[in-house]
Every structure is written in C-alpha cells, then in structure tokens.
Write a protein that holds these residues in place. Structure first.
Motif, PDB file in Angstrom:
ATOM      1  N   GLU A   1      19.375 -20.843  -3.597  1.00  0.00           N
ATOM      2  CA  GLU A   1      19.426 -21.840  -4.675  1.00  0.00           C
ATOM      3  C   GLU A   1      18.743 -21.384  -5.966  1.00  0.00           C
ATOM      4  O   GLU A   1      18.816 -22.067  -6.990  1.00  0.00           O
ATOM      5  N   LEU A   2      18.061 -20.249  -5.901  1.00  0.00           N
ATOM      6  CA  LEU A   2      17.366 -19.761  -7.093  1.00  0.00           C
ATOM      7  C   LEU A   2      18.370 -19.252  -8.123  1.00  0.00           C
ATOM      8  O   LEU A   2      19.448 -18.779  -7.759  1.00  0.00           O
ATOM      9  N   PRO A   3      18.000 -19.309  -9.395  1.00  0.00           N
ATOM     10  CA  PRO A   3      18.861 -18.666 -10.398  1.00  0.00           C
ATOM     11  C   PRO A   3      18.734 -17.147 -10.287  1.00  0.00           C
ATOM     12  O   PRO A   3      17.908 -16.641  -9.513  1.00  0.00           O
ATOM     13  N   HIS A   4      19.519 -16.418 -11.065  1.00  0.00           N
ATOM     14  CA  HIS A   4      19.385 -14.955 -11.126  1.00  0.00           C
ATOM     15  C   HIS A   4      17.941 -14.614 -11.506  1.00  0.00           C
ATOM     16  O   HIS A   4      17.398 -15.149 -12.462  1.00  0.00           O
ATOM     17  N   ILE A   5      17.313 -13.740 -10.741  1.00  0.00           N
ATOM     18  CA  ILE A   5      15.906 -13.394 -10.996  1.00  0.00           C
ATOM     19  C   ILE A   5      15.834 -12.043 -11.711  1.00  0.00           C
ATOM     20  O   ILE A   5      16.435 -11.059 -11.274  1.00  0.00           O
ATOM     21  N   ASP A   6      15.070 -12.001 -12.807  1.00  0.00           N
ATOM     22  CA  ASP A   6      14.927 -10.763 -13.576  1.00  0.00           C
ATOM     23  C   ASP A   6      13.785  -9.901 -13.050  1.00  0.00           C
ATOM     24  O   ASP A   6      13.886  -8.676 -13.038  1.00  0.00           O
ATOM     25  N   ALA A   7      12.690 -10.540 -12.684  1.00  0.00           N
ATOM     26  CA  ALA A   7      11.522  -9.767 -12.229  1.00  0.00           C
ATOM     27  C   ALA A   7      10.749 -10.546 -11.182  1.00  0.00           C
ATOM     28  O   ALA A   7      10.728 -11.781 -11.181  1.00  0.00           O
ATOM     29  N   VAL A   8      10.136  -9.805 -10.272  1.00  0.00           N
ATOM     30  CA  VAL A   8       9.279 -10.390  -9.224  1.00  0.00           C
ATOM     31  C   VAL A   8       7.927  -9.691  -9.326  1.00  0.00           C
ATOM     32  O   VAL A   8       7.867  -8.455  -9.297  1.00  0.00           O
ATOM     33  N   VAL A   9       6.848 -10.457  -9.472  1.00  0.00           N
ATOM     34  CA  VAL A   9       5.517  -9.843  -9.467  1.00  0.00           C
ATOM     35  C   VAL A   9       4.797 -10.195  -8.171  1.00  0.00           C
ATOM     36  O   VAL A   9       4.852 -11.333  -7.707  1.00  0.00           O
ATOM     37  N   ILE A  10       4.139  -9.195  -7.606  1.00  0.00           N
ATOM     38  CA  ILE A  10       3.432  -9.371  -6.336  1.00  0.00           C
ATOM     39  C   ILE A  10       1.977  -8.997  -6.561  1.00  0.00           C
ATOM     40  O   ILE A  10       1.666  -7.921  -7.087  1.00  0.00           O
ATOM     41  N   SER A  11       1.065  -9.895  -6.174  1.00  0.00           N
ATOM     42  CA  SER A  11      -0.354  -9.695  -6.508  1.00  0.00           C
ATOM     43  C   SER A  11      -1.052  -8.732  -5.547  1.00  0.00           C
ATOM     44  O   SER A  11      -1.929  -7.991  -5.965  1.00  0.00           O
ATOM     45  N   HIS A  12      -0.670  -8.752  -4.258  1.00  0.00           N
ATOM     46  CA  HIS A  12      -1.300  -7.864  -3.270  1.00  0.00           C
ATOM     47  C   HIS A  12      -0.560  -8.008  -1.952  1.00  0.00           C
ATOM     48  O   HIS A  12       0.389  -8.791  -1.843  1.00  0.00           O
ATOM     49  N   ASN A  13      -1.009  -7.251  -0.947  1.00  0.00           N
ATOM     50  CA  ASN A  13      -0.169  -7.129   0.251  1.00  0.00           C
ATOM     51  C   ASN A  13      -0.518  -8.099   1.384  1.00  0.00           C
ATOM     52  O   ASN A  13       0.036  -7.970   2.470  1.00  0.00           O
ATOM     53  N   HIS A  14      -1.408  -9.057   1.178  1.00  0.00           N
ATOM     54  CA  HIS A  14      -1.644 -10.034   2.248  1.00  0.00           C
ATOM     55  C   HIS A  14      -0.349 -10.810   2.538  1.00  0.00           C
ATOM     56  O   HIS A  14       0.477 -10.999   1.648  1.00  0.00           O
ATOM     57  N   TYR A  15      -0.205 -11.235   3.778  1.00  0.00           N
ATOM     58  CA  TYR A  15       1.082 -11.775   4.228  1.00  0.00           C
ATOM     59  C   TYR A  15       1.490 -13.080   3.550  1.00  0.00           C
ATOM     60  O   TYR A  15       2.660 -13.439   3.561  1.00  0.00           O
TER      61      TYR A  15
ATOM     62  N   PRO B   1       1.102  -3.801  -7.385  1.00  0.00           N
ATOM     63  CA  PRO B   1      -0.073  -2.990  -7.681  1.00  0.00           C
ATOM     64  C   PRO B   1       0.034  -1.612  -7.009  1.00  0.00           C
ATOM     65  O   PRO B   1       0.793  -1.433  -6.044  1.00  0.00           O
ATOM     66  N   LEU B   2      -0.744  -0.684  -7.523  1.00  0.00           N
ATOM     67  CA  LEU B   2      -0.717   0.709  -7.065  1.00  0.00           C
ATOM     68  C   LEU B   2      -0.794   0.810  -5.536  1.00  0.00           C
ATOM     69  O   LEU B   2      -1.610   0.140  -4.907  1.00  0.00           O
ATOM     70  N   GLY B   3       0.088   1.637  -4.965  1.00  0.00           N
ATOM     71  CA  GLY B   3       0.051   1.883  -3.527  1.00  0.00           C
ATOM     72  C   GLY B   3       1.014   1.033  -2.725  1.00  0.00           C
ATOM     73  O   GLY B   3       1.109   1.185  -1.509  1.00  0.00           O
ATOM     74  N   LEU B   4       1.761   0.143  -3.396  1.00  0.00           N
ATOM     75  CA  LEU B   4       2.668  -0.738  -2.640  1.00  0.00           C
ATOM     76  C   LEU B   4       4.147  -0.381  -2.796  1.00  0.00           C
ATOM     77  O   LEU B   4       4.996  -0.964  -2.129  1.00  0.00           O
TER      78      LEU B   4
ATOM     79  N   LYS C   1     -10.882  -9.873  -8.261  1.00  0.00           N
ATOM     80  CA  LYS C   1     -11.814  -9.478  -7.195  1.00  0.00           C
ATOM     81  C   LYS C   1     -11.243  -9.867  -5.830  1.00  0.00           C
ATOM     82  O   LYS C   1     -11.267 -11.046  -5.450  1.00  0.00           O
ATOM     83  N   HIS C   2     -10.683  -8.892  -5.138  1.00  0.00           N
ATOM     84  CA  HIS C   2     -10.053  -9.203  -3.854  1.00  0.00           C
ATOM     85  C   HIS C   2     -10.041  -7.955  -2.976  1.00  0.00           C
ATOM     86  O   HIS C   2     -10.899  -7.067  -3.140  1.00  0.00           O
ATOM     87  N   TRP C   3      -9.112  -7.842  -2.095  1.00  0.00           N
ATOM     88  CA  TRP C   3      -9.016  -6.706  -1.181  1.00  0.00           C
ATOM     89  C   TRP C   3      -7.591  -6.676  -0.655  1.00  0.00           C
ATOM     90  O   TRP C   3      -6.785  -7.536  -1.017  1.00  0.00           O
ATOM     91  N   SER C   4      -7.272  -5.695   0.153  1.00  0.00           N
ATOM     92  CA  SER C   4      -5.916  -5.645   0.699  1.00  0.00           C
ATOM     93  C   SER C   4      -5.963  -5.180   2.148  1.00  0.00           C
ATOM     94  O   SER C   4      -6.867  -4.447   2.552  1.00  0.00           O
TER      95      SER C   4
ATOM     96  N   LEU D   1      -3.702  -1.453  -4.007  1.00  0.00           N
ATOM     97  CA  LEU D   1      -4.501  -2.221  -4.954  1.00  0.00           C
ATOM     98  C   LEU D   1      -4.071  -3.701  -4.964  1.00  0.00           C
ATOM     99  O   LEU D   1      -3.017  -4.053  -4.438  1.00  0.00           O
ATOM    100  N   TRP D   2      -4.887  -4.546  -5.566  1.00  0.00           N
ATOM    101  CA  TRP D   2      -4.607  -5.972  -5.768  1.00  0.00           C
ATOM    102  C   TRP D   2      -4.730  -6.210  -7.271  1.00  0.00           C
ATOM    103  O   TRP D   2      -5.457  -5.484  -7.963  1.00  0.00           O
ATOM    104  N   ALA D   3      -4.020  -7.191  -7.791  1.00  0.00           N
ATOM    105  CA  ALA D   3      -4.040  -7.378  -9.246  1.00  0.00           C
ATOM    106  C   ALA D   3      -3.621  -8.787  -9.624  1.00  0.00           C
ATOM    107  O   ALA D   3      -2.943  -9.481  -8.876  1.00  0.00           O
ATOM    108  N   GLY D   4      -4.051  -9.204 -10.817  1.00  0.00           N
ATOM    109  CA  GLY D   4      -3.447 -10.347 -11.488  1.00  0.00           C
ATOM    110  C   GLY D   4      -2.393  -9.791 -12.439  1.00  0.00           C
ATOM    111  O   GLY D   4      -2.468  -8.627 -12.838  1.00  0.00           O
ATOM    112  N   TRP D   5      -1.409 -10.625 -12.782  1.00  0.00           N
ATOM    113  CA  TRP D   5      -0.330 -10.154 -13.664  1.00  0.00           C
ATOM    114  C   TRP D   5      -0.317 -10.936 -14.957  1.00  0.00           C
ATOM    115  O   TRP D   5      -0.219 -12.166 -14.954  1.00  0.00           O
TER     116      TRP D   5
END
Ligand code: ZN
Ligand code: ZN
Length: 331
Positions: free
Chosen positions: A117-131, A156-159, A193-196, A207-211
């Motif tokens: 049901e989502l519209p066409h998505i241009d970009a997806v940002v992911i903050s970190h690798n927690h499930y 973020p770097l490494g993902l 300030k987080h972890w992965s 890495l973990w990040a805000g966007w």
C-alpha cells in the motif's frame, strides 16, 4: 592491539577502533555484560500488552500529499513525504523484532499500512542493525516490489554487506558526518550514542547513526536509537534549522541497564532543546514490548516533561499508529 602512532599516521577516526569495531563520540562502547543481561531478564516483570487504535491512512492523502507530511507506521518507521519525495525510516512490517519467526519481541500493534500500500519509495534510511530497526523481510519486499526502480538504501558504515546478502544492491553506506546527494536529497549520517549487534559475534562491528535529510529547504533529523549525549548539542550547532526531528521516547526501563543506549522522555525533551528543532515527534514506543516500562507510559512522561520546560505540547507530539502529521507551517 594498542592504539599506537601507526593509527594516528593512518588518520583513523576516533570512533574507529583498531579491531574494526566502533565506539561512541565519548570514546566508549556500550557493552553491558552477559551477567547484567541475565540480571535484568531474571528480575524482570514484563509489562502487559495494551490496545492502541490503528488508523488506516487515507490512500488519497498518501498518493497525493498537498504539503509536507509524515505518517507514523509504528515504532521507528515513518513515511516522510516532502516535495514529491517519499522516504522511509527504519521500515519494519514483520511480526517480530527478532532473527527468529517464533521467538523474540512480538509486535503488539499491526502496521497501519502494508508494504504493497506504500507509494513509490525513493530512499530508505536505516539507523542501525538491531532487529527492531533493520528487518530483512521488510527490506527485501521493499526492494523487490520496485525491482525496475528500487529505492536507495542508506545505512551506517559496515551494513552494506548485510544488505548485499539479502540481494539488495542499491546501497550507500556512510560514516558519521559523511553525506550523499541523491535526486535532490542530501542525506547525512550523524553520531548518536548507541551500539550494534545482530549475532553473537558482531557487536559494534557496524556503525549506528542518526540521519539528517535535506530536501530543498526542509530539514529533518531521524534520531534512531540513542542514549542522551552531547552529540545533539553539537548537531544543533553544526546543522542549524532542523524543521522536524523524530526522537525516541520509549525503551528506557530499567535505567541501570538502558540509560546508556536509550533516552528517557525527559532526556528526549532535552534532546529536542539541544537540536534546536522547530518540531519533534516522539517515536520508538507503543509497538513492541522491548523493555520494562508500561507501553502507554512514554507519552504521559513526555507531556509532563514538556510542561516542566514550558514547551507547548503541540511542538513535540506523539502520533497515533497510521496518523498523518502535516507540516503546515513550512509550506
Ligand atoms: Zn537499538
Ligand atoms: Zn530500537
């Protein structure tokens, strides 16, 4: 391995450890021991699931947004619609926030929309690798439904390797303070300030990040998960004029275990002040049971903390599941 002159000579950034792991800007890793984890789990009284109304977003409003708007899809997942661009944050549409389909934190509240049901998505940002933020099934479905013109996935770097493993090849991975320009958007990874961790052997290896997302004159900051830290004051100074910030207000109890990695609602208000954002939306609550606070407590404490600081509640609301927030003052 010691941190010797060779590393300095190679210009290794301060948050890159010689062993390939990452630390926070205070030079420390958040690493609660397995003993602490057991101490928490054994003493734990898990809060009861609660009912939350789920609003079905109006398909016409989603298809043709008249102005900048943001729709809460539960937890840290938002559909951001700005100047004709559609961006998803931390998309999660699965039953559990876990590597296992039968075990691990279960979704209490259904997603208000399906991926279809989502519209066409241009970009997806992911903050970190927690499930609860990086969900393989959601990402692969988002990718495959737009096979001819997939979204750009920013991690973020490494993902990047993790997503490549899912068969997703349109991925950009960024270190803190790096940015990527794409179809009129500028997306910048910033320190929080987080972890992965995703397996027993990969703690803090990605890495973990805000966007920070800039589209024309609109600037949004998606915090992801974070403990309270000085990072936000610096972001507010270095990246002024944030129109809207999504800030986590849940997953904070018990404090002795969670404080480093998850801010309280009171700290979320301080984060809002530090970021100098015009508006904020509370997220990371009311969807999964991850921690010990009651599911409906975060917005109550948020409202109280805003009152204490003399901030209008309308400047930092929470949203209903599926609610569309229209950013009227900007258009
Ligand atoms: Zn997390
Ligand atoms: Zn989280």
């Amino acid at each position: 391995m010691h941190n010797g002159p060779a590393d300095v000579a190679q210009n290794r950034p301060a948050h890159h450890m010689p062993d390939g792991t990452f630390v926070n800007t205070d030079g420390k890793a958040i690493s609660k021991s397995f003993k602490d984890l057991l101490r928490w789990r054994w003493s734990r009284k898990e809060p009861a699931p609660q009912h939350f109304d789920v609003i079905q977003p109006d398909p016409d409003v989603i298809a043709k947004p008249a102005i900048t708007q943001i729709t809460w899809l539960g937890h840290s997942a938002f559909l951001l619609q700005v100047k004709g661009k559609n961006i998803l944050t931390d998309p999660h549409f699965s039953k559990r926030a876990s590597p296992l389909s039968f075990l691990g934190p279960e979704r209490i509240v259904e997603p208000p929309m399906t991926i279809e049901e989502l519209p066409h998505i241009d970009a997806v940002v992911i903050s970190h690798n927690h499930y609860d933020h990086l969900d393989e099934a959601s990402l692969t479905e988002l990718y495959s439904r737009q096979q001819d013109n997939p979204p750009l996935f920013l991690v973020p770097l490494g993902l990047k390797e993790e997503l490549s493993g899912y068969g997703i090849d349109q991925v950009v991975e960024l270190d803190w303070w790096e940015f990527h320009e794409y179809e009129g958007m500028t997306l910048t990874a910033l320190p929080v300030k987080h972890w992965s961790q995703r397996t027993f052997f990969d703690r803090n290896k990605s890495l973990w990040a805000g966007w920070l997302i800039d589209i024309e004159d609109f600037r949004i900051f998606h915090t992801g998960d974070s403990g309270y830290s000085d990072d936000f004051r610096k972001i507010g100074e270095d990246y002024p004029g944030i129109d809207l910030a999504t800030i986590p207000i849940g997953a904070y109890d018990p404090r002795w275990f969670m404080k480093d990695a998850h801010m309280s609602p009171e700290e979320a208000v301080q984060t809002f002040i530090d970021l100098k954002a015009e508006k904020a939306i509370g997220m990371h609550w009311g969807t999964f049971i991850l921690t010990d606070e009651e599911m409906d407590e975060p917005p109550v404490r948020l409202a109280e903390a805003l009152r204490e600081k003399g901030i209008e509640a309308s400047n930092f609301p929470v949203m209903g599941h599926g609610e569309i927030y229209q950013v009227t003052h900007l258009d």
